[in-house]
Design a protein around this motif. Structure first.
Motif, PDB file in Angstrom:
ATOM      1  N   UNK A  86     -62.614  -5.121-115.419  1.00 49.65           N
ATOM      2  CA  UNK A  86     -62.466  -6.404-114.719  1.00 49.65           C
ATOM      3  C   UNK A  86     -63.747  -7.225-114.783  1.00 49.65           C
ATOM      4  N   UNK A  87     -64.893  -6.567-114.747  1.00 41.17           N
ATOM      5  CA  UNK A  87     -66.172  -7.288-114.646  1.00 41.17           C
ATOM      6  C   UNK A  87     -67.010  -7.217-115.921  1.00 41.17           C
ATOM      7  N   UNK A  88     -66.412  -6.693-117.007  1.00 36.17           N
ATOM      8  CA  UNK A  88     -67.075  -6.648-118.307  1.00 36.17           C
ATOM      9  C   UNK A  88     -68.402  -5.883-118.245  1.00 36.17           C
ATOM     10  N   UNK A  89     -68.400  -4.758-117.562  1.00 37.77           N
ATOM     11  CA  UNK A  89     -69.577  -3.904-117.505  1.00 37.77           C
ATOM     12  C   UNK A  89     -69.524  -2.891-118.649  1.00 37.77           C
ATOM     13  N   UNK A  90     -70.685  -2.403-119.034  1.00 32.96           N
ATOM     14  CA  UNK A  90     -70.755  -1.537-120.211  1.00 32.96           C
ATOM     15  C   UNK A  90     -71.083  -0.092-119.855  1.00 32.96           C
ATOM     16  N   UNK A  91     -70.553   0.839-120.660  1.00 31.83           N
ATOM     17  CA  UNK A  91     -70.778   2.275-120.501  1.00 31.83           C
ATOM     18  C   UNK A  91     -71.485   2.837-121.732  1.00 31.83           C
ATOM     19  N   UNK A  92     -72.218   3.922-121.497  1.00 34.52           N
ATOM     20  CA  UNK A  92     -72.676   4.802-122.580  1.00 34.52           C
ATOM     21  C   UNK A  92     -72.319   6.214-122.134  1.00 34.52           C
ATOM     22  N   UNK A  93     -71.693   6.996-123.023  1.00 39.97           N
ATOM     23  CA  UNK A  93     -71.285   8.361-122.710  1.00 39.97           C
ATOM     24  C   UNK A  93     -72.157   9.341-123.485  1.00 39.97           C
ATOM     25  N   UNK A 125     -71.701   9.591 -97.015  1.00 38.82           N
ATOM     26  CA  UNK A 125     -70.418   9.537 -96.313  1.00 38.82           C
ATOM     27  C   UNK A 125     -69.621   8.373 -96.910  1.00 38.82           C
ATOM     28  N   UNK A 126     -69.031   8.635 -98.066  1.00 36.92           N
ATOM     29  CA  UNK A 126     -68.271   7.620 -98.793  1.00 36.92           C
ATOM     30  C   UNK A 126     -66.985   8.227 -99.320  1.00 36.92           C
ATOM     31  N   UNK A 127     -65.920   7.429 -99.320  1.00 35.54           N
ATOM     32  CA  UNK A 127     -64.685   7.823 -99.962  1.00 35.54           C
ATOM     33  C   UNK A 127     -64.713   7.447-101.436  1.00 35.54           C
ATOM     34  N   UNK A 128     -63.656   7.803-102.147  1.00 28.28           N
ATOM     35  CA  UNK A 128     -63.587   7.578-103.586  1.00 28.28           C
ATOM     36  C   UNK A 128     -63.764   6.100-103.945  1.00 28.28           C
ATOM     37  N   UNK A 129     -62.959   5.229-103.322  1.00 30.75           N
ATOM     38  CA  UNK A 129     -63.025   3.817-103.688  1.00 30.75           C
ATOM     39  C   UNK A 129     -64.330   3.181-103.240  1.00 30.75           C
ATOM     40  N   UNK A 130     -64.867   3.624-102.098  1.00 31.42           N
ATOM     41  CA  UNK A 130     -66.157   3.103-101.642  1.00 31.42           C
ATOM     42  C   UNK A 130     -67.247   3.449-102.645  1.00 31.42           C
ATOM     43  N   UNK A 131     -67.213   4.673-103.158  1.00 29.59           N
ATOM     44  CA  UNK A 131     -68.202   5.082-104.154  1.00 29.59           C
ATOM     45  C   UNK A 131     -68.045   4.279-105.442  1.00 29.59           C
ATOM     46  N   UNK A 132     -66.805   4.069-105.862  1.00 33.09           N
ATOM     47  CA  UNK A 132     -66.566   3.271-107.073  1.00 33.09           C
ATOM     48  C   UNK A 132     -67.061   1.843-106.892  1.00 33.09           C
ATOM     49  N   UNK A 133     -66.789   1.240-105.733  1.00 29.52           N
ATOM     50  CA  UNK A 133     -67.241  -0.120-105.466  1.00 29.52           C
ATOM     51  C   UNK A 133     -68.761  -0.213-105.472  1.00 29.52           C
ATOM     52  N   UNK A 134     -69.410   0.798-104.898  1.00 22.65           N
ATOM     53  CA  UNK A 134     -70.875   0.807-104.875  1.00 22.65           C
ATOM     54  C   UNK A 134     -71.425   0.867-106.301  1.00 22.65           C
ATOM     55  N   UNK A 135     -70.836   1.719-107.130  1.00 21.13           N
ATOM     56  CA  UNK A 135     -71.319   1.835-108.508  1.00 21.13           C
ATOM     57  C   UNK A 135     -71.121   0.540-109.276  1.00 21.13           C
ATOM     58  N   UNK A 136     -69.975  -0.106-109.081  1.00 24.50           N
ATOM     59  CA  UNK A 136     -69.721  -1.375-109.760  1.00 24.50           C
ATOM     60  C   UNK A 136     -70.741  -2.427-109.325  1.00 24.50           C
ATOM     61  N   UNK A 137     -70.993  -2.501-108.012  1.00 25.32           N
ATOM     62  CA  UNK A 137     -71.944  -3.481-107.495  1.00 25.32           C
ATOM     63  C   UNK A 137     -73.350  -3.219-108.033  1.00 25.32           C
ATOM     64  N   UNK A 138     -73.748  -1.929-108.038  1.00 22.28           N
ATOM     65  CA  UNK A 138     -75.074  -1.582-108.545  1.00 22.28           C
ATOM     66  C   UNK A 138     -75.183  -1.859-110.046  1.00 22.28           C
ATOM     67  N   UNK A 139     -74.107  -1.594-110.784  1.00 22.26           N
ATOM     68  CA  UNK A 139     -74.122  -1.852-112.220  1.00 22.26           C
ATOM     69  C   UNK A 139     -74.234  -3.338-112.518  1.00 22.26           C
ATOM     70  N   UNK A 140     -73.635  -4.158-111.671  1.00 22.13           N
ATOM     71  CA  UNK A 140     -73.725  -5.608-111.857  1.00 22.13           C
ATOM     72  C   UNK A 140     -75.108  -6.144-111.523  1.00 22.13           C
ATOM     73  N   UNK A 141     -75.713  -5.591-110.475  1.00 19.56           N
ATOM     74  CA  UNK A 141     -76.938  -6.203-109.950  1.00 19.56           C
ATOM     75  C   UNK A 141     -78.225  -5.569-110.447  1.00 19.56           C
ATOM     76  N   UNK A 142     -78.142  -4.325-111.016  1.00 20.08           N
ATOM     77  CA  UNK A 142     -79.364  -3.607-111.407  1.00 20.08           C
ATOM     78  C   UNK A 142     -80.411  -3.726-110.292  1.00 20.08           C
ATOM     79  N   UNK A 143     -80.129  -3.131-109.116  1.00 25.08           N
ATOM     80  CA  UNK A 143     -80.970  -3.394-107.938  1.00 25.08           C
ATOM     81  C   UNK A 143     -82.404  -2.907-108.035  1.00 25.08           C
ATOM     82  N   UNK A 144     -82.704  -2.004-108.973  1.00 25.47           N
ATOM     83  CA  UNK A 144     -84.088  -1.558-109.118  1.00 25.47           C
ATOM     84  C   UNK A 144     -84.581  -1.922-110.521  1.00 25.47           C
ATOM     85  N   UNK A 145     -85.410  -2.955-110.640  1.00 25.54           N
ATOM     86  CA  UNK A 145     -85.890  -3.374-111.960  1.00 25.54           C
ATOM     87  C   UNK A 145     -86.697  -2.267-112.643  1.00 25.54           C
ATOM     88  N   UNK A 146     -86.476  -2.104-113.934  1.00 22.53           N
ATOM     89  CA  UNK A 146     -87.260  -1.211-114.785  1.00 22.53           C
ATOM     90  C   UNK A 146     -87.071   0.270-114.485  1.00 22.53           C
TER      91      UNK A 146
END
Length: 305
Positions: free
Chosen positions: A118-125, A27-48
């Motif tokens: 904004x946060x210098x995160x990296x992508x692979x396509x 149950x997430x809107x567009x921006x909420x989902x984007x914010x979650x992905x950015x936060x997860x990409x920054x923190x790598x919440x699950x090691x390995x």
């Protein structure tokens, strides 16, 4: 862009989900989902092990109900969002929690890309044909100056070439791997190779995203998207590939949304909620659905007048 949530291992687990068509949908809107992905990409919440984020539409709902192996792979997803307007409408009648809006990956990508710059995160396509993939990357770099795409590849690799590509992606350690192979190839990819991508922050399945990023496919008009008719537009664009698929999966998905969403009491509550919302204000007040306005106390002078 809204502030990003604090880093947490429970970043995804804490997201409210509602059962639609037998699947737990975030149950997430567009921006909420984007914010979650950015936060997860920054923190790598699950090691390995990368987080596995995916989407559901009519085709996915139908396949999930018919194919046990596909359902088992999808059950490993950390989060599933609704990439279909009919699911949003159905949630208002049959779900425990109504979905705020459709989260189309084609739009989500750009919201995440702006945050990534904004946060210098990296992508692979990874995915699509070589020409589509290259054009998509060129357009993304033009639309989002400064975006860090550490690598990209078409999706038609097999055997040792594919295994070598997996090693390359892991060595580049992108924060987000956008995986555009289509259903069910991208789910199979995550099931087989996800455990080998130990340095990747998260994987987001993306379906035909690169076709839209490259410009080879056009989006449906806004009004068709709002009314859940984008599938009709896509049939017009690709009749040979999509006509039979939608003809068989869409009716099945609608049946699943009615029969496998929430509980009987939740369905009743959903209908009641929608009915009340459509009532005129005076009818709702007479029925006790909303409180009557309260006349505020007026100030008095020294003599109580």
């Amino acid at each position: 862009m809204a502030p990003v949530a604090p880093h947490s291992r429970d970043l995804v687990r804490d997201v409210t989900a509602t059962k639609l068509g037998g699947m737990p949908i975030a149950v997430l809107g567009m921006q909420e989902m984007a914010d979650l992905m950015i936060s997860a990409a920054e923190s790598h919440p699950r090691p390995n092990l990368p987080l596995f984020l995916t989407s559901a539409n009519g085709e996915v709902l139908s396949r999930y109900a018919r194919d046990r192996d596909f359902a088992r792979m999808l059950a490993q997803a950390d989060l599933i969002n609704a990439d279909g307007q009919p699911m949003v409408v159905a949630s208002r009648f049959f779900g425990e929690h109504p979905l705020p809006e459709r989260v189309a990956t084609t739009d989500l990508f750009h919201s995440v890309a702006r945050g990534a710059v904004e946060r210098d995160l990296s992508f692979y396509l990874f995915g699509a044909s070589e020409e589509e993939n290259r054009s998509a990357v060129e357009n993304v770099r033009r639309l989002h100056p400064g975006i860090r795409i550490v690598g990209h590849s078409h999706g038609y690799l097999k055997g040792e070439a594919l295994r070598e590509k997996i090693r390359e992606i892991d060595a580049l350690a992108p924060d987000i791997l956008w995986l555009a192979l289509g259903v069910p190839r991208e789910q199979i990819f995550v099931y087989e190779f996800g455990p080998l991508l130990t340095n990747v922050g998260l994987i987001k399945t993306s379906g035909g995203l690169f076709n839209f990023l490259s410009g080879s496919r056009a989006r449906a008009p806004d009004w068709m998207q709002r009314f859940g008719l984008e599938w009709a537009w896509r049939i017009k664009e690709e009749p040979a590939r999509l006509f039979w698929r939608y003809l068989t999966t869409n009716p099945h998905a609608m049946l699943l949304l009615v029969s496998r969403s929430g509980t009987v009491s939740q369905i009743r509550a959903g209908f009641r909620r929608r009915l009340v919302q459509r009532m005129p204000q005076w009818v709702r007040r007479a029925a006790g659905a909303v409180p009557s306005p309260i006349t505020p106390d007026l100030p008095t002078d020294a003599n109580g007048a």
